[in-house]
Design an enzyme around this catalytic site. Structure first.
Site, PDB file in Angstrom:
ATOM      1  CE  LYS A  95      35.534 -30.970  25.542  1.00 46.42           C
ATOM      2  NZ  LYS A  95      36.138 -29.800  26.229  1.00 46.42           N
TER       3      LYS A  95
ATOM      4  CB  ALA B 154      39.256 -32.309  31.854  1.00 46.75           C
ATOM      5  CG  ASP B 155      34.034 -29.268  29.093  1.00 45.36           C
ATOM      6  OD1 ASP B 155      33.459 -28.243  29.520  1.00 45.36           O
ATOM      7  OD2 ASP B 155      34.346 -29.428  27.910  1.00 45.36           O
ATOM      8  CD  GLN B 156      36.597 -24.306  34.788  1.00 41.48           C
ATOM      9  OE1 GLN B 156      36.990 -23.496  33.952  1.00 41.48           O
ATOM     10  NE2 GLN B 156      37.181 -24.461  35.962  1.00 41.48           N
TER      11      GLN B 156
END
Length: 206
Positions: free
Chosen positions: A65, A81-83
């Protein structure tokens, strides 16, 4: 007299996300933020990352991203960011509808799962830092009636907006009996290591 900001950058931090939660976390920490959608095919990144542990997958997604935006905006400091939610190594995705949300919550009930939250920073169009933090959350035992009541109270739009069918900062808190991890990590952006990197690189006043 204008109150000084902790931010020393020449322009706002560019967040490669349209997440209001992540933006609020950054702004709460006194950082000026602009947002830009990364337009990344997350499922394609996940397919190309088959076999990676969930924490590494979260990092890979955050990096994809941030680079998607940073290559378009090489003049900016960009944050991605990612989760990833994982239960015994199985990665969950956002439920498609209320029935899928009920199913996810039933699978999580009485068990402990992990939320792996990753960040990635890019400047000059290239990756300069990345990190992952993990939180462990234990959902209390729930029967079908309790799960259905929760989904009805929270509403389909809300339970389908988050992996696992819950938002801990809202009605989702009712589902849990124990939470171990930093709050911003649970919300999808590990602020403490992110701020440490920004501080070390001279972007913060203190």
């Amino acid at each position: 007299m204008t109150q000084p900001s902790p931010w020393l950058g020449p322009g706002p931090l560019l967040l490669a996300s349209t997440s209001q939660t992540r933006r609020a976390l950054l702004e709460g920490a006194g950082l000026p933020v602009e947002t830009e959608a990364p337009e990344v095919d997350e499922r394609a990144v996940e397919a190309a990352s088959a076999g990676l542990p969930p924490a590494d997958l979260a990092r890979r997604l955050a990096e994809a991203k941030v680079l998607a935006v940073a290559r378009r905006r090489p003049d900016r400091l960009v944050l991605g960011a990612d989760q990833v939610l994982a239960l015994d190594g199985t990665v969950f995705h956002k439920p498609a509808d209320a029935a899928a949300a009920r199913d996810q919550i039933a699978r999580l009930a009485g068990r402990t799962h992990q939320l792996h939250a990753a960040f990635a920073l890019a400047h000059g169009g290239a990756l300069v830092a990345a990190g992952v933090e993990t939180a462990s959350l234990t959902v209390r035992p729930l029967d079908e009636r309790q799960i259905a009541a929760y989904v009805a109270c929270a509403g389909e739009a809300r339970v389908c907006a988050s992996v696992g069918g819950y938002q801990l900062e809202g009605l989702g808190i009712h589902l849990f009996e124990a939470v171990a991890g930093e709050h911003s990590t649970i919300l999808g952006l590990p602020l403490l290591p992110l701020l440490a990197h920004l501080r070390a690189d001279g972007w913060l006043r203190f």
